[in-house]
Design an enzyme around this catalytic site. Structure first.
Site, PDB file in Angstrom:
ATOM      1  N   PRO E   2      23.925  -3.138   7.314  1.00 43.41           N
ATOM      2  CA  PRO E   2      22.563  -4.262   6.870  1.00 43.41           C
ATOM      3  C   PRO E   2      22.426  -3.758   5.340  1.00 43.41           C
ATOM      4  O   PRO E   2      22.529  -2.664   4.709  1.00 43.41           O
ATOM      5  CB  PRO E   2      21.462  -3.662   7.541  1.00 43.41           C
ATOM      6  CG  PRO E   2      22.115  -3.005   8.921  1.00 43.41           C
ATOM      7  CD  PRO E   2      23.594  -2.388   8.409  1.00 43.41           C
ATOM      8  N   LEU E   9       7.018  -6.635  -7.553  1.00 47.05           N
ATOM      9  CA  LEU E   9       6.260  -6.640  -8.895  1.00 47.05           C
ATOM     10  C   LEU E   9       6.564  -5.326  -9.673  1.00 47.05           C
ATOM     11  O   LEU E   9       6.109  -4.203  -8.795  1.00 47.05           O
ATOM     12  CB  LEU E   9       4.860  -7.097  -8.916  1.00 47.05           C
ATOM     13  CG  LEU E   9       4.880  -8.545  -8.666  1.00 47.05           C
ATOM     14  CD1 LEU E   9       3.241  -9.040  -8.267  1.00 47.05           C
ATOM     15  CD2 LEU E   9       5.372  -9.370  -9.660  1.00 47.05           C
ATOM     16  N   GLU E  10       6.627  -5.382 -10.775  1.00 47.56           N
ATOM     17  CA  GLU E  10       7.089  -3.885 -11.582  1.00 47.56           C
ATOM     18  C   GLU E  10       5.569  -3.148 -11.329  1.00 47.56           C
ATOM     19  O   GLU E  10       4.564  -3.492 -11.256  1.00 47.56           O
ATOM     20  CB  GLU E  10       7.377  -4.401 -12.751  1.00 47.56           C
ATOM     21  CG  GLU E  10       6.623  -4.926 -13.662  1.00 47.56           C
ATOM     22  CD  GLU E  10       6.991  -5.142 -15.130  1.00 47.56           C
ATOM     23  OE1 GLU E  10       8.029  -4.944 -15.374  1.00 47.56           O
ATOM     24  OE2 GLU E  10       6.237  -5.744 -15.802  1.00 47.56           O
ATOM     25  N   GLY E  11       5.954  -1.815 -11.487  1.00 49.58           N
ATOM     26  CA  GLY E  11       4.953  -0.900 -11.545  1.00 49.58           C
ATOM     27  C   GLY E  11       4.732  -0.006 -10.503  1.00 49.58           C
ATOM     28  O   GLY E  11       3.925   1.002 -10.474  1.00 49.58           O
ATOM     29  N   ARG E  12       5.847  -0.050  -9.517  1.00 47.98           N
ATOM     30  CA  ARG E  12       5.738   0.833  -8.257  1.00 47.98           C
ATOM     31  C   ARG E  12       6.263   2.136  -8.850  1.00 47.98           C
ATOM     32  O   ARG E  12       7.129   2.198  -9.840  1.00 47.98           O
ATOM     33  CB  ARG E  12       6.614   0.529  -7.572  1.00 47.98           C
ATOM     34  CG  ARG E  12       6.462  -0.982  -6.749  1.00 47.98           C
ATOM     35  CD  ARG E  12       5.053  -1.061  -6.480  1.00 47.98           C
ATOM     36  NE  ARG E  12       4.574  -2.459  -5.944  1.00 47.98           N
ATOM     37  CZ  ARG E  12       3.315  -2.772  -5.397  1.00 47.98           C
ATOM     38  NH1 ARG E  12       2.520  -1.922  -5.509  1.00 47.98           N
ATOM     39  NH2 ARG E  12       3.123  -4.243  -5.105  1.00 47.98           N
TER      40      ARG E  12
END
Lengths: 61, 61, 61, 61, 61, 61
Positions: E2, E9-12
């Site tokens: 798999p 969205l950025e920022g993690r």
């Protein structure tokens, strides 16, 4: 050079896809000024068993 | 770790695909030095109703 | 019309990418007979924080 | 807003896919705190002629 | 085999991504029985200027 | 449920992207009748070192 990939739930007619590629190409031409000849579109049909929102398959809705 | 996704118009034979994955893998090994074992290739077949250039479906050409 | 998307771990040099697109294009021409002018390649660089195998980020290896 | 695309070798049952989208959605909710309603999953089934590792099609293994 | 592609969205944070790949891998192992070693995950960070819902960029919300 | 992925050469302004997502969303609404609220668009910016046509990087043209 824009390359557009569109995932759709299956069942769209050929006429709908023909319209979609015309209109999406035009949308890109009008918004970013790319020449139409440079716009490539790939459509991928998803079965309802292959699409999920909120952890639930579309075929289970 | 290279992962390669290839979209092709449908109709390629198994022999062509076999050759494609051999040669593309080798191309990546030779160009960036990744070991062949790390190269993954996914092929996706597009119907002519699902590919457009310049706002026109391949099936309408 | 083949469209190739290649994900690579970041850090490849321009020279490596130049070679990669030359060789991958040739690989496709030779295997399926598509004309070189029709082959499009997109490269995407992945940071080591954005690639995982076996549940482990490359940056944690 | 997370969008997840999963490529699987064909042959998974509907029950397996149902479980997969439930569990993957939950995994994303628990790890990054996105609300389940915002998680979209697309599954794509690959035939064994369309997947290769180390330059070899899965159908040739 | 798999292969999972996740757009966020950025920022993690790195810690969130580390957890995400652990948990998503486990989710796939538990749902379809693939061995963890075969699960590949690619994360792609989207800026808010590069994601839209209902015709509106996330950066305009 | 349509999900649209658009690869663009980098350098588009925010105003161009804002227009692009508005117009592409509208194009999909008008062609297949999906409600605007269901249309998701992801834009990905490509550097000229990461796009090739006919075996040649855009940065080498």
């Amino acid at each position: 050079m824009p390359i557009v990939q569109v995932e759709l739930l299956e069942g769209r007619t050929l006429a709908q896809k023909r319209l979609l590629v015309e209109k999406v190409t035009q949308a890109i031409v009008e918004s970013i000024g790319a020449p139409a000849e440079k716009v490539t579109i790939i459509i991928r049909d998803m079965s309802k068993d292959n699409y999920a929102k909120a952890g639930k398959l579309a075929s289970d809705e």
